[in-house]
Design an enzyme around this catalytic site. Structure first.
Site, PDB file in Angstrom:
ATOM      1  N   ASP A 135       0.838  -1.117  -0.070  1.00 52.72           N
ATOM      2  CA  ASP A 135      -0.007   0.018  -0.334  1.00 52.72           C
ATOM      3  C   ASP A 135       0.803   1.145  -0.093  1.00 52.72           C
ATOM      4  OD1 ASP A 135      -2.433  -1.558   0.034  1.00 52.72           O
ATOM      5  OD2 ASP A 135      -2.033  -1.714   2.501  1.00 52.72           O
ATOM      6  N   ASP A 175       9.641  21.866  -0.142  1.00 48.25           N
ATOM      7  CA  ASP A 175       9.196  22.014  -1.446  1.00 48.25           C
ATOM      8  C   ASP A 175       8.768  23.410  -1.827  1.00 48.25           C
ATOM      9  OD1 ASP A 175       9.303  19.307  -1.120  1.00 48.25           O
ATOM     10  OD2 ASP A 175       7.360  18.820  -2.117  1.00 48.25           O
ATOM     11  N   ASP A 201      15.292  21.757  -2.769  1.00 49.03           N
ATOM     12  CA  ASP A 201      14.203  20.939  -3.574  1.00 49.03           C
ATOM     13  C   ASP A 201      14.718  20.830  -5.094  1.00 49.03           C
ATOM     14  OD1 ASP A 201      12.030  20.178  -4.927  1.00 49.03           O
ATOM     15  OD2 ASP A 201      10.497  21.533  -4.428  1.00 49.03           O
ATOM     16  N   SER A 250      -5.214  18.685  -2.683  1.00 46.10           N
ATOM     17  CA  SER A 250      -4.493  19.566  -1.822  1.00 46.10           C
ATOM     18  C   SER A 250      -4.366  20.767  -2.560  1.00 46.10           C
ATOM     19  CB  SER A 250      -3.397  18.563  -1.377  1.00 46.10           C
ATOM     20  OG  SER A 250      -2.564  18.548  -2.502  1.00 46.10           O
ATOM     21  N   HIS A 290       6.907  23.114  -8.167  1.00 47.20           N
ATOM     22  CA  HIS A 290       8.290  23.164  -7.888  1.00 47.20           C
ATOM     23  C   HIS A 290       9.048  24.050  -8.794  1.00 47.20           C
ATOM     24  CE1 HIS A 290       7.994  19.457  -5.073  1.00 47.20           C
ATOM     25  NE2 HIS A 290       7.133  18.938  -6.202  1.00 47.20           N
ATOM     26  N   HIS A 333      15.050  15.937  -2.362  1.00 48.86           N
ATOM     27  CA  HIS A 333      14.088  15.706  -2.919  1.00 48.86           C
ATOM     28  C   HIS A 333      14.109  15.608  -4.320  1.00 48.86           C
ATOM     29  CE1 HIS A 333       9.691  16.348  -3.723  1.00 48.86           C
ATOM     30  NE2 HIS A 333       9.660  16.573  -2.382  1.00 48.86           N
TER      31      HIS A 333
END
EC number: 3.1.-.-
Lengths: 555, 555
Positions: free
Chosen positions: B50, B163, B195, B233, B368, B390
């Site tokens: 998952d 980020d 990032d 989001s 980004h 990242h």
């Protein structure tokens, strides 16, 4: 075109509403010709499937009418289904020299080479096949010797483009046959079936020579070995690599089975010009100075077992990639392969190689025409009817919009599914009834013996594994003689989950004993009882739903 | 910075060499702070898994030193691992208001809300956490209320960007804290962790307002319903949808669990301005004229169970998509999802909807920063040391190149793997030894109980299925009392392969009888014998290698 009761049916059996397994039947009275017999690679959910081919039930039912198989070019999505077709239907196969060269190897593998009549064609030929006369015309594409077909039918001329772009400066200097297309267009074309792959892409697709410029620049700057991976069938690009290698004094070693095969066939047939001494054996790569080496490799899609992937993982038997080497990945990812290519690129960077790839520089151009080229084709051909092919639904739809923009009537555009018949009679077209059509899955040697139930089981097994519960009962008394034993695979680490499995065993035993005491002795009830009890327990404990397979033995 | 024996260690436990499960530990003497606790979605080969979280063994071993968890923003790859972390390590969690709002729901589900101290922060705070002082600064990103952290350590200031992009015209008008960054940069920054997601992308990332323009244009032209799918989001984008709806006199219905949740939280906390009466219940969609409707939906990645996918398949309980409706898919595919989105788009076109998607129009911008923004960050901060985070390896490498271009010394750039320690002592940095680190797989309720063996079995099962061979032997005499029975799942259609399975049964029986006659009575030898004989036969016949599970019962 005289008025009569016969009609022309155009039936796509693959390649519409999808990318892959291209196949189109042209039917008139007692005559059928087929264009292409491709395969498709399986979707993610087709677990364990090797390849997918069109369902040719309709053609098998009408096999005596089939006058020939016409192949546009040597890509797998146009020739990969041919062996499966020829096993059922033995008809002459028409194609250009390189296309037939690539087909030969495939038929040899399937023991079909000796029994199949392969007929080489050029754009000078007019092939009679029943009522049809087929004239190949040259196209540009990401493999040499690609053609489309002009199909002269009693209802009029149909132009079947095959995969194409218009490369005005092709690497092999073989221009597309604009003049033939224009001539047919002037005469009047009944219908156009055209490649929709890039119908969403504005503008023009760049010439393959653009890649040659990047290759040249990279060769000029590279100080150590160059490793270039691309599609094994893109012989134009491969030619440009050989040309650059000669220009910059490098030798070329070839790795990867399909790359070796294709280069051999192309050299033999004269589709690749390689100066004497340029080609070396991979064994020699380590004996020559790095600045004299080019390695041509498969693996531009990050395929797990490919030469490039193995080199990136340092598991290739002959060629190692070293810090300072330059690796060119001359491809763009086929949807679904993005992650695999990214992984390969990362591994190459970790080794310390200088990696040139599509996201950061122009090392790939498409083999399919963009919107302006599709419109050029429509302008040259000026068809009355238009059937966009070779594309997913949205691409076909977009392509139809382009056709309408160039003057085709909206109601003369047919967006079709596989098995649909577009029927032409007395100069007018309409949708006919559907013919049998679909998808046949090939897994190993099995053709069509894997279907939805098997795939559903594989999916289930892949998610949470399986628990097998075995118990031996006494036939006479119905008592438990042995077991229940629970064996799991793909469920949990057995060693770390002993408690869970012990508890599962207790639950199955209790369930069984209760049912046996209650004189439940139908196997199906016993099995359902075991499955339900165990499934409930495991879901509560783990939130997983493994397959549960109860087996009852009687002695 | 006084000379001493203590040192600052920066340890990424996730998020480097990968996209996802971001987590970084800052260690000095007896104090540790952690930034972010993300999850990652499983790779294709992690069948049935998952989610994936970082291995936090190192943090558990040092749990008494941990002074706080600092969260940059509310995306799953930064907060999704938090419940698993908090189950082992109970420390205060610092974040902005919206971020904590999103975390609350997550902790409630895991029964952790009551036992966890959540502390709201703004860019006015200076949080003492052991030797560290942490100052949040505002960033722009694809979710509101995103921050980076300036971490004041005994070795100097470290800037952890989180980020970010630089959106000069943000939808919520909250500009990035350029001045704070510039001030730290002027003072002197020891290290920057920045990032790297878009380090391969030249130029600037467009402002989110660009999407607003496309939304406005589409709303202006749409004649019937509008269905817009985006990331739940991305509240900036969702705000623009509400604003456009109000402007064009449409009501908004929200479908999809995460979309409903996020909009509720955002409205409650004041991150979304919605005029009274604009929001309607999905049940009302069919009662209002189509030109007054907007449906905001999840499913912008083509996820199988999402609202958009269900609407496209006409299996959504409340909302149907009709011919002439306009569907906006305001996202770009996350690598691996391309095919799923394409399928959804095709289904929508088949319904007759007008589909607006990224490939053909600008309905998405990245959250980004691209190369120029990354260089702006480097210019503002002027770090002595640079650690790109990242990103996958090639992105980190590219980002380091950008840093060098802006003046950071090549040898001061550290491209690290998870578990690596970058140690700073007396103003100088070096690579330290590795700490325990890795990947923990979560399947259902199980954390870490699925590993390579289980995954290998699932892979095997998924490819060719399983055959279970059961036989009951007499303990006393070693004779066969019952069976062998062969049960297969995921291998072939049983009904169409009776002959094959009968033959397989004969082969197993013969093998068993021979071995029993030869007095082979070790179970392992019997099982190996069965497995070998059956495996060889099936491979010859089918070119498949199903898992074979021999089970011997004794009574």
């Amino acid at each position: 075109m005289s008025k009569n009761n016969n009609k022309l049916s155009i039936i796509p059996l693959g390649g519409v509403g999808e990318i892959g397994k291209n196949m189109t039947a042209y039917v008139y009275g007692n005559d059928i010709i087929v264009v292409d017999a491709g395969l498709k690679f399986p979707e993610e959910e087709m677990l364990g499937i090797d390849i997918v081919i069109p369902d040719i039930t309709y053609l098998i039912e009408n096999k005596n009418k089939i006058r020939g198989m016409f192949i546009t070019h040597g890509h797998e999505d146009h020739i990969g289904g041919l062996p499966y077709f020829l096993k059922h239907i033995n008809v002459p196969v028409y194609g250009t020299r390189l296309t037939l060269g690539l087909i030969e190897g495939k038929l040899r593998e399937h023991n079909l080479l000796d029994v199949t009549k392969l007929i080489t064609v050029t754009n000078q030929d007019h092939i009679k096949a029943g009522v049809f006369t087929v004239t190949p015309f040259y196209n540009n594409h990401s493999i040499p010797d690609t053609v489309g077909f002009s199909i002269d039918t009693p209802e009029g001329i149909v132009i079947h483009t095959g995969d194409f772009k218009f490369d005005f400066t092709p690497v092999d200097n073989r221009k597309a046959d604009f003049h033939m297309l224009a001539e047919w267009g002037a005469k009047g074309v009944l219908a156009l079936l055209s490649d929709s792959t890039n119908s969403e892409r504005p503008g023009y697709t760049m010439s393959e020579r653009v890649v040659g410029i990047t290759i040249d620049d990279t060769f000029r700057q590279a100080e150590r070995r160059i490793i270039l991976a691309t599609f094994a069938s893109n012989l134009h690009r491969i030619q440009q690599v050989f040309t650059a290698a000669e220009r910059f004094g490098r030798k070329v070693a070839v790795v990867g089975r399909s790359m070796v095969n294709n280069i051999n066939i192309a050299m033999e047939l004269g589709y690749l010009q390689v100066a004497k001494g340029t080609l070396i054996d991979p064994d020699e790569v380590n004996k020559l100075p790095p600045e004299q080496i080019v390695v041509l490799s498969t693996g531009s899609q990050g395929e797990a077992m490919s030469a490039l992937t193995r080199m990136a993982r340092a598991t290739h038997r002959k060629v190692e990639i070293l810090p300072g080497d330059t690796v060119i990945i001359a491809s763009s990812p086929i949807p679904g392969n993005e992650k695999f290519i990214s992984r390969t690129i990362d591994q190459l960077f970790r080794i310390g190689a200088n990696v040139i790839y599509q996201a950061v520089s122009g090392v790939h151009v498409s083999g399919h025409g963009s919107q302006e080229e599709l419109k050029l084709m429509l302008n040259l051909v000026q068809p009355k009817y238009f059937i966009p092919v070779h594309g997913e639904y949205r691409m076909l739809k977009k392509h139809a919009e382009l056709a309408v923009a160039t003057g085709v009537e909206q109601e003369n555009c047919f967006i079709v599914d596989i098995g649909d018949q577009v029927e032409f009679q007395n100069g007018r077209a309409r949708m006919g009834s559907k013919v049998p059509s679909g998808t046949v899955l090939i897994d190993g040697l099995g053709v069509g013996d894997v279907g939805n139930i098997v795939l559903r089981d594989r999916k289930l097994l892949s998610q949470d594994g399986i628990l097998v519960v075995v118990v031996t009962l006494s036939k006479a008394e119905g008592t438990i003689l042995s077991g229940p034993d629970i064996i799991s695979r793909g469920f949990v680490y057995v060693r770390e989950s002993e408690q869970l499995l012990d508890e599962a065993n207790r639950i199955v035993t209790a369930t069984l004993q209760r049912m046996v005491a209650e004189n439940v002795n139908e196997w199906s009830s016993l099995k359902t009882g075991i499955r339900d009890a165990l499934s409930r327990f495991l879901y509560e404990q783990t939130r997983r739903r493994p397959m549960i397979l109860p087996i009852i033995m009687e002695v």
